[in-house]
Every structure is written in structure tokens, then in C-alpha cells.
Design a protein around this motif. Structure first.
Motif, PDB file in Angstrom:
ATOM      1  N   ARG A 128       5.403   6.389   2.352  1.00  0.00           N
ATOM      2  CA  ARG A 128       5.236   5.092   1.671  1.00  0.00           C
ATOM      3  C   ARG A 128       4.970   4.039   2.747  1.00  0.00           C
ATOM      4  NH1 ARG A 128       6.351   6.491  -3.337  1.00  0.00           N
ATOM      5  NH2 ARG A 128       7.827   8.187  -3.700  1.00  0.00           N
ATOM      6  N   ALA A 129       4.977   2.765   2.392  1.00  0.00           N
ATOM      7  CA  ALA A 129       4.690   1.712   3.366  1.00  0.00           C
ATOM      8  C   ALA A 129       5.793   0.675   3.397  1.00  0.00           C
ATOM      9  CB  ALA A 129       3.366   1.028   3.028  1.00  0.00           C
ATOM     10  N   ILE A 130       5.991   0.108   4.569  1.00  0.00           N
ATOM     11  CA  ILE A 130       6.840  -1.076   4.697  1.00  0.00           C
ATOM     12  C   ILE A 130       5.899  -2.269   4.779  1.00  0.00           C
ATOM     13  CG2 ILE A 130       8.342  -2.373   6.252  1.00  0.00           C
ATOM     14  CD1 ILE A 130      10.063  -0.014   6.526  1.00  0.00           C
ATOM     15  N   VAL A 131       6.229  -3.328   4.038  1.00  0.00           N
ATOM     16  CA  VAL A 131       5.418  -4.534   4.009  1.00  0.00           C
ATOM     17  C   VAL A 131       6.290  -5.729   4.375  1.00  0.00           C
ATOM     18  CG1 VAL A 131       4.011  -6.063   2.551  1.00  0.00           C
ATOM     19  CG2 VAL A 131       3.873  -3.578   2.255  1.00  0.00           C
ATOM     20  N   VAL A 132       5.731  -6.586   5.235  1.00  0.00           N
ATOM     21  CA  VAL A 132       6.376  -7.848   5.614  1.00  0.00           C
ATOM     22  C   VAL A 132       5.587  -8.963   4.937  1.00  0.00           C
ATOM     23  CG1 VAL A 132       7.060  -9.356   7.508  1.00  0.00           C
ATOM     24  CG2 VAL A 132       7.017  -6.866   7.849  1.00  0.00           C
ATOM     25  N   HIS A 133       6.293  -9.843   4.255  1.00  0.00           N
ATOM     26  CA  HIS A 133       5.662 -10.899   3.460  1.00  0.00           C
ATOM     27  C   HIS A 133       5.715 -12.263   4.152  1.00  0.00           C
ATOM     28  CE1 HIS A 133       5.086  -8.509  -0.243  1.00  0.00           C
ATOM     29  NE2 HIS A 133       6.102  -7.810   0.243  1.00  0.00           N
ATOM     30  N   SER A 134       4.925 -13.191   3.625  1.00  0.00           N
ATOM     31  CA  SER A 134       4.790 -14.525   4.213  1.00  0.00           C
ATOM     32  C   SER A 134       5.975 -15.433   3.930  1.00  0.00           C
ATOM     33  CB  SER A 134       3.519 -15.198   3.692  1.00  0.00           C
ATOM     34  OG  SER A 134       3.585 -15.367   2.285  1.00  0.00           O
ATOM     35  N   ALA A 135       6.678 -15.201   2.856  1.00  0.00           N
ATOM     36  CA  ALA A 135       7.730 -16.124   2.420  1.00  0.00           C
ATOM     37  C   ALA A 135       9.057 -15.403   2.242  1.00  0.00           C
ATOM     38  CB  ALA A 135       7.316 -16.780   1.099  1.00  0.00           C
ATOM     39  N   CYS A 153       1.824  -4.465   7.409  1.00  0.00           N
ATOM     40  CA  CYS A 153       2.303  -3.269   6.737  1.00  0.00           C
ATOM     41  C   CYS A 153       2.081  -2.057   7.640  1.00  0.00           C
ATOM     42  CB  CYS A 153       1.586  -3.061   5.410  1.00  0.00           C
ATOM     43  SG  CYS A 153      -0.201  -3.001   5.522  1.00  0.00           S
ATOM     44  N   GLY A 154       2.765  -0.985   7.321  1.00  0.00           N
ATOM     45  CA  GLY A 154       2.605   0.266   8.048  1.00  0.00           C
ATOM     46  C   GLY A 154       3.168   1.427   7.257  1.00  0.00           C
ATOM     47  N   VAL A 155       2.587   2.593   7.459  1.00  0.00           N
ATOM     48  CA  VAL A 155       3.021   3.799   6.767  1.00  0.00           C
ATOM     49  C   VAL A 155       4.257   4.375   7.459  1.00  0.00           C
ATOM     50  CG1 VAL A 155       2.358   6.148   6.082  1.00  0.00           C
ATOM     51  CG2 VAL A 155       0.675   4.288   6.014  1.00  0.00           C
ATOM     52  N   ILE A 156       5.201   4.830   6.667  1.00  0.00           N
ATOM     53  CA  ILE A 156       6.433   5.440   7.172  1.00  0.00           C
ATOM     54  C   ILE A 156       6.139   6.916   7.441  1.00  0.00           C
ATOM     55  CG2 ILE A 156       8.849   5.955   6.671  1.00  0.00           C
ATOM     56  CD1 ILE A 156       8.605   3.558   4.565  1.00  0.00           C
ATOM     57  N   GLY A 157       6.180   7.301   8.703  1.00  0.00           N
ATOM     58  CA  GLY A 157       5.856   8.680   9.073  1.00  0.00           C
ATOM     59  C   GLY A 157       6.966   9.343   9.848  1.00  0.00           C
ATOM     60  N   VAL A 158       6.983  10.666   9.823  1.00  0.00           N
ATOM     61  CA  VAL A 158       7.997  11.450  10.524  1.00  0.00           C
ATOM     62  C   VAL A 158       7.721  11.387  12.017  1.00  0.00           C
ATOM     63  CG1 VAL A 158       8.949  13.761  10.865  1.00  0.00           C
ATOM     64  CG2 VAL A 158       8.315  12.992   8.579  1.00  0.00           C
ATOM     65  N   GLY A 183      10.201 -11.750   3.274  1.00  0.00           N
ATOM     66  CA  GLY A 183      10.472 -10.582   2.457  1.00  0.00           C
ATOM     67  C   GLY A 183      10.105  -9.304   3.197  1.00  0.00           C
ATOM     68  N   PHE A 184      10.925  -8.275   3.006  1.00  0.00           N
ATOM     69  CA  PHE A 184      10.791  -7.006   3.735  1.00  0.00           C
ATOM     70  C   PHE A 184      11.070  -5.892   2.735  1.00  0.00           C
ATOM     71  CE2 PHE A 184      12.609  -3.787   6.678  1.00  0.00           C
ATOM     72  CZ  PHE A 184      11.607  -3.744   7.634  1.00  0.00           C
ATOM     73  N   HIS A 185      10.020  -5.121   2.403  1.00  0.00           N
ATOM     74  CA  HIS A 185      10.144  -4.145   1.315  1.00  0.00           C
ATOM     75  C   HIS A 185       9.479  -2.829   1.648  1.00  0.00           C
ATOM     76  CE1 HIS A 185       9.653  -8.231  -0.680  1.00  0.00           C
ATOM     77  NE2 HIS A 185      10.910  -7.900  -0.916  1.00  0.00           N
ATOM     78  N   VAL A 186       9.946  -1.776   0.977  1.00  0.00           N
ATOM     79  CA  VAL A 186       9.232  -0.512   0.957  1.00  0.00           C
ATOM     80  C   VAL A 186       8.339  -0.553  -0.284  1.00  0.00           C
ATOM     81  CG1 VAL A 186       9.394   1.996   0.727  1.00  0.00           C
ATOM     82  CG2 VAL A 186      11.103   0.760   2.081  1.00  0.00           C
ATOM     83  N   HIS A 187       7.033  -0.352  -0.084  1.00  0.00           N
ATOM     84  CA  HIS A 187       6.086  -0.320  -1.196  1.00  0.00           C
ATOM     85  C   HIS A 187       5.778   1.130  -1.551  1.00  0.00           C
ATOM     86  CE1 HIS A 187       4.661  -4.636  -1.653  1.00  0.00           C
ATOM     87  NE2 HIS A 187       5.667  -4.685  -0.792  1.00  0.00           N
ATOM     88  N   GLU A 188       5.294   1.347  -2.764  1.00  0.00           N
ATOM     89  CA  GLU A 188       5.183   2.695  -3.316  1.00  0.00           C
ATOM     90  C   GLU A 188       4.146   3.587  -2.665  1.00  0.00           C
ATOM     91  OE1 GLU A 188       4.351   2.192  -7.493  1.00  0.00           O
ATOM     92  OE2 GLU A 188       2.648   0.879  -7.077  1.00  0.00           O
ATOM     93  N   LYS A 189       3.115   3.040  -2.045  1.00  0.00           N
ATOM     94  CA  LYS A 189       2.032   3.860  -1.511  1.00  0.00           C
ATOM     95  C   LYS A 189       1.855   3.650  -0.012  1.00  0.00           C
ATOM     96  CE  LYS A 189      -0.472   3.307  -5.820  1.00  0.00           C
ATOM     97  NZ  LYS A 189      -1.654   2.683  -6.429  1.00  0.00           N
TER      98      LYS A 189
END
Length: 177
Positions: free
Chosen positions: A138-145, A169-174, A67-73
Motif C-alpha cells: 500500500r502507500a503512505i501519503v503525507v498531506h498539506s494540512a 507518497c511512497g509504496v510500503i515495501g519489504v 495528515g499522515f495516512h496509509v492509503h489503499e493502493k
């Protein structure tokens, strides 16, 4: 003379509005025993309100889909656990990247090869680097499954895609150009 000034102003506005926006993400491992998932991503939006492209690579995964998502914080104070839920400003159910109903941050899955590397090349028309669906900070998160894209029979399918633990995970920065 005023016609020349008007043309110059129009040209200046055109250049400003057509400026490409670039963001970067440095993925760092979450505190998961035995996992060292890292990566670097580049996020580009060539025109305002246009599609966003995410490219890069992720290392240290198990073979298969993740799973590959943008998380809210963009808060990493407690590792990936403090990034909150999927970015979902419209308060809808979880879905896949091609679904009409989905969280803004639902980007589906990335595929890791047998060496644990995933080459990323995703284009999305929902996320943005400006406006209401802005993912900057915000952050991008990579999941285990694997993310079941909201179509599984698990109770977490409609909220997280039952994508498992947060591995990186990592913060999305300019990126300054």
C-alpha cells in the motif's frame, strides 16, 4: 530421540514466528508546484499481531501538522493521486489513531519544525505487516494540512480528516534483511 526432535521443531517454530518484519518507504513528491517533500521511513513489527513502529524523517514540509495516512493502493502511476482512499477494510468513518472507530490507515498527523523537517516515531496497534490489516504494498501519503481526526465541521472530516492535498507518497515495501 523423538523428544529431541519435538524440542528442535518447537525451537524452529519459535524462531520463525518471532522473526521481526521490516518494511521501508521512500517518500517522493507529488506534482505540487513549489513543493519538494521527500522522506525515508522504516516500519518494524517485532512480533506477529504486535504493535508496528514507524520511524524516519520527512523534509520539505511547511511548519506545523500534516495528515499522515496509509492509503489503499501502492499505485504511483499518477503520482499520489492514484493511491486511492485511506486504507479502510472495515468501511468505517475517519478518526484519530487513538479512536476505537477509525480507518486502519488513519495515523493522525506528523509535526514539522520551522525548517520543514518532521521526525517520525509512531507506534500503532491497528496496522500490521501481515494478516487482514497488512499495509505491505500500500502507500503512505503525507498531506498539506492538519488532519482534524474526524472531529472537524467540514464535509471531508468523516472521510479524510480534511487533511488537504497530497504532497508526498511512497509504496510500503519489504526490506530484505
Amino acid at each position: 530421540m523423538s523428544r529431541m526432535v519435538a524440542l528442535l521443531l518447537l525451537a524452529a517454530v519459535t524462531v520463525v514466528t518471532a522473526e521481526e518484519m521490516v518494511a521501508v518507504v521512500r517518500l517522493t513528491p507529488h506534482d505540487v508546484k513549489g513543493k519538494n517533500v521527500t522522506g525515508n521511513l522504516k516500519i518494524v513489527q517485532s512480533v506477529p499481531n504486535g504493535p508496528v513502529t514507524i520511524t524516519g524523517s520527512i523534509h520539505g514540509l511547511t511548519e506545523g501538522l500534516h495528515g499522515f495516512h496509509v492509503h489503499e493502493k501502492g499505485d504511483l502511476s499518477n503520482g499520489c493521486a492514484s493511491t486511492g482512499a485511506h486504507f479502510n477494510p472495515e468501511n468505517v468513518t475517519h478518526g484519530g489513531p487513538d479512536d476505537t472507530v477509525r480507518h486502519v490507515g488513519d495515523l493522525g498527523n506528523v509535526q514539522a519544525n520551522s525548517e520543514g523537517e518532521a521526525m517520525i516515531n509512531i507506534t500503532d496497534n491497528i496496522i500490521s505487516l501481515s494478516g487482514p490489516n497488512n499495509i505491505l504494498g500500500r502507500a503512505i501519503v503525507v498531506h498539506s494540512a492538519e488532519d482534524d481526526l474526524g472531529k472537524g465541521n467540514h464535509t471531508l472530516s468523516s472521510t479524510t480528516g480534511n487533511a488537504g492535498d497530497r504532497w508526498a507518497c511512497g509504496v510500503i515495501g519489504v526490506q530484505k534483511i
